[in-house]
Design a protein around this motif. Structure first.
Motif, PDB file in Angstrom:
ATOM      1  N   ALA A  52       1.026 -16.374   3.712  1.00  0.00           N
ATOM      2  CA  ALA A  52       2.590 -15.896   4.306  1.00  0.00           C
ATOM      3  C   ALA A  52       2.223 -14.839   5.169  1.00  0.00           C
ATOM      4  O   ALA A  52       2.625 -14.881   6.252  1.00  0.00           O
ATOM      5  CB  ALA A  52       2.732 -15.509   2.840  1.00  0.00           C
ATOM      6  N   LEU A  53       1.245 -13.920   5.345  1.00  0.00           N
ATOM      7  CA  LEU A  53       0.720 -13.167   6.428  1.00  0.00           C
ATOM      8  C   LEU A  53      -0.392 -13.354   6.793  1.00  0.00           C
ATOM      9  O   LEU A  53      -1.536 -12.830   5.733  1.00  0.00           O
ATOM     10  CB  LEU A  53       1.158 -11.796   5.862  1.00  0.00           C
ATOM     11  N   ASP A  54      -1.281 -13.355   8.011  1.00  0.00           N
ATOM     12  CA  ASP A  54      -1.985 -13.294   8.505  1.00  0.00           C
ATOM     13  C   ASP A  54      -2.327 -11.876   9.037  1.00  0.00           C
ATOM     14  O   ASP A  54      -1.541 -10.943   9.186  1.00  0.00           O
ATOM     15  CB  ASP A  54      -2.235 -13.959   9.681  1.00  0.00           C
ATOM     16  N   ALA A  87       0.225  -8.444   9.032  1.00  0.00           N
ATOM     17  CA  ALA A  87       0.568  -7.735   8.164  1.00  0.00           C
ATOM     18  C   ALA A  87      -0.185  -6.047   8.581  1.00  0.00           C
ATOM     19  O   ALA A  87       0.544  -4.811   8.153  1.00  0.00           O
ATOM     20  CB  ALA A  87      -0.926  -8.192   7.228  1.00  0.00           C
ATOM     21  N   THR A  88      -0.745  -6.006   9.622  1.00  0.00           N
ATOM     22  CA  THR A  88      -1.059  -4.640  10.322  1.00  0.00           C
ATOM     23  C   THR A  88       0.551  -4.036  11.058  1.00  0.00           C
ATOM     24  O   THR A  88       0.711  -3.007  10.820  1.00  0.00           O
ATOM     25  CB  THR A  88      -2.235  -4.601  11.329  1.00  0.00           C
ATOM     26  N   ARG A  89       1.040  -5.143  11.599  1.00  0.00           N
ATOM     27  CA  ARG A  89       2.479  -4.484  12.237  1.00  0.00           C
ATOM     28  C   ARG A  89       3.702  -3.700  11.724  1.00  0.00           C
ATOM     29  O   ARG A  89       4.500  -3.053  10.721  1.00  0.00           O
ATOM     30  CB  ARG A  89       3.034  -5.633  12.853  1.00  0.00           C
ATOM     31  N   PHE A  90       3.614  -4.962   9.754  1.00  0.00           N
ATOM     32  CA  PHE A  90       4.490  -4.407   8.591  1.00  0.00           C
ATOM     33  C   PHE A  90       4.048  -3.326   7.832  1.00  0.00           C
ATOM     34  O   PHE A  90       4.425  -2.116   7.770  1.00  0.00           O
ATOM     35  CB  PHE A  90       4.062  -5.376   7.408  1.00  0.00           C
ATOM     36  N   GLY A  91       2.332  -2.540   8.320  1.00  0.00           N
ATOM     37  CA  GLY A  91       1.840  -1.376   7.841  1.00  0.00           C
ATOM     38  C   GLY A  91       2.367  -0.314   8.422  1.00  0.00           C
ATOM     39  O   GLY A  91       2.876   0.097   8.119  1.00  0.00           O
ATOM     40  N   LYS A  92       2.301  -0.684  10.556  1.00  0.00           N
ATOM     41  CA  LYS A  92       2.749   0.133  11.303  1.00  0.00           C
ATOM     42  C   LYS A  92       5.071   0.891  10.759  1.00  0.00           C
ATOM     43  O   LYS A  92       5.200   1.856  11.536  1.00  0.00           O
ATOM     44  CB  LYS A  92       2.690  -0.459  12.367  1.00  0.00           C
ATOM     45  N   MET A  93       5.478  -0.192  10.155  1.00  0.00           N
ATOM     46  CA  MET A  93       6.400  -0.247  10.112  1.00  0.00           C
ATOM     47  C   MET A  93       6.947   1.010   8.846  1.00  0.00           C
ATOM     48  O   MET A  93       8.485   1.168   8.157  1.00  0.00           O
ATOM     49  CB  MET A  93       7.441  -2.134   9.958  1.00  0.00           C
ATOM     50  N   GLY A  94       5.891   1.173   8.252  1.00  0.00           N
ATOM     51  CA  GLY A  94       5.960   2.489   6.905  1.00  0.00           C
ATOM     52  C   GLY A  94       5.960   1.529   5.347  1.00  0.00           C
ATOM     53  O   GLY A  94       6.217   1.767   4.954  1.00  0.00           O
TER      54      GLY A  94
END
Length: 376
Positions: A19-21, A25-32
């Motif tokens: 589901a996530l590459d 995944a890193t971009r979601f992490g930067k969203m908190g």
């Protein structure tokens, strides 16, 4: 505590996507969000655990038990749903009309579920349209399958042994999959003709260098899909198609309607009229196939014609299909994440129409009617 976004390893037979590459995944992490993936979740798509430096790698039990939001590709099983915390959010493909037991498990656990196949096909949601992104992968692969199974070259070749004429490829259905099949077959050098009951697709087909077959049958429907043909229209369509298909070296069919069996466009007698060594690649095999003789998941020969009914084609291009799907999920979820918190806007058409279950209820009306109708 940050919202925990979980990614499980897909266990469905033949499913290689994730589901996530790593990039998304890193971009979601930067969203908190706190991103956590199951061990080897991306391995089949060629994303090893080490490629996810900003995600926590967990075992199966923890990746489910610690999920606030879980994103996945293939529909979950009831047993997988049971492992989620009550009230968690689950996002992925569901095809719920086929699986009342899955919906029952969602209701029991009071799971808030969003089905990616229900994302409305409106301009604003194009970047979230996972059906289209995965259909593009399937269309590309279908042309390669046809070339591989054919006993003929696709391009024209001029050699010392003489000139070989290019193959004739016919594509039925000019949606995303069909257009990608047309473009790929053209790149391989084939002569391509295409047909769709939606006359509005004529310009798109011709822009790709293919010839549009006008059979005199038009059936524009809602939401970008074709409406169901009447009995007379079906007869007219098949009679007109037969002459063209008899000359085809490769026939690619892509006509599918979400939530319904695939329309039968190619009857057995039409197959018998095809030339020796012709190939049918039926991308609608998931819904039973556009060809009357298609056996989903198998490659068969009927007389001198090869009929290929592939399943889960996007999984065969797992890395890029995963990247595309992950971006769909990112674009779908981003508006619901505010200051690191999950806050879906229920007045948003995309959010409301893609929701399958909420607070123990089936909120998607067609699914509710289909399941309750089956139950009665």
């Amino acid at each position: 505590m940050p919202v925990r976004l979980s990614v499980p390893k897909e266990n469905a037979s033949g499913e290689r996507r994730v589901a996530l590459d790593p990039t998304v995944a890193t971009r979601f992490g930067k969203m908190g969000l706190s991103v956590q993936i199951e061990k080897d979740a991306g391995a089949a798509a060629r994303f090893p655990d080490a490629a996810y430096p900003d995600a926590q790698v967990l075992d199966t039990t923890d990746v489910y038990a610690q999920a606030d939001i879980m994103v996945r590709v293939a529909p979950p099983t009831p047993a997988e749903i049971e492992q989620l915390p009550e009230g968690a959010t689950l996002i992925g493909f569901f095809h719920a009309h086929r699986s009342p037991e899955v919906v029952a498990a969602l209701q029991k656990r009071r799971i808030l579920s969003f089905a990616m196949e229900l994302v409305p096909r409106i301009s604003r949601a194009q970047s979230m349209d996972a059906l289209s992104s995965q259909a593009a992968v399937a269309g590309y692969k279908a042309a390669l399958m046809g070339a591989d199974l054919s006993c003929r070259f696709f391009p024209m070749l001029t050699t010392a042994a003489g000139t070989i004429r290019p193959s004739k490829v016919i594509v039925i259905g000019a949606g995303v999959a069909g257009l990608q099949a047309i473009a790929t077959a053209r790149r391989l050098g084939a002569m391509v003709e295409a047909y769709d009951v939606r006359s509005a697709t004529k310009e798109q087909v011709e822009s790709l260098g293919a010839k549009f077959l006008d059979l005199g049958v038009k059936a524009e429907g809602e939401g970008g899909y074709a409406r169901e043909l009447t009995g007379d229209e079906k007869k007219q369509q098949q009679e007109a198609l037969a002459g063209f298909i008899a000359k085809a070296d490769v026939l690619i069919t892509t006509a599918a309607i979400p939530g319904r069996p695939s329309p039968k466009l190619i009857p057995a007698d039409m197959v018998r009229g095809m030339k020796s060594g012709a190939v049918i690649v039926d991308l609608a095999a998931e819904g039973g196939g556009n060809c009357e003789l298609t056996e989903p998941g198998k490659t068969i020969e009927h007389g001198d014609v090869i009929i290929h009914g592939p399943l889960n084609v996007p999984s065969q291009v797992a890395l890029h299909a995963s990247e595309m799907y992950a971006k769909n999920l990112l674009n779908f979820l981003t508006p619901m994440i505010q200051d690191g918190e999950f806050k879906p806007d229920w007045d948003d058409e995309v959010v409301a129409k893609s929701c399958l279950t909420r607070d123990g209820e089936i909120v998607h009306a067609p699914t509710r009617e289909a399941i309750q109708g089956d139950a009665s």
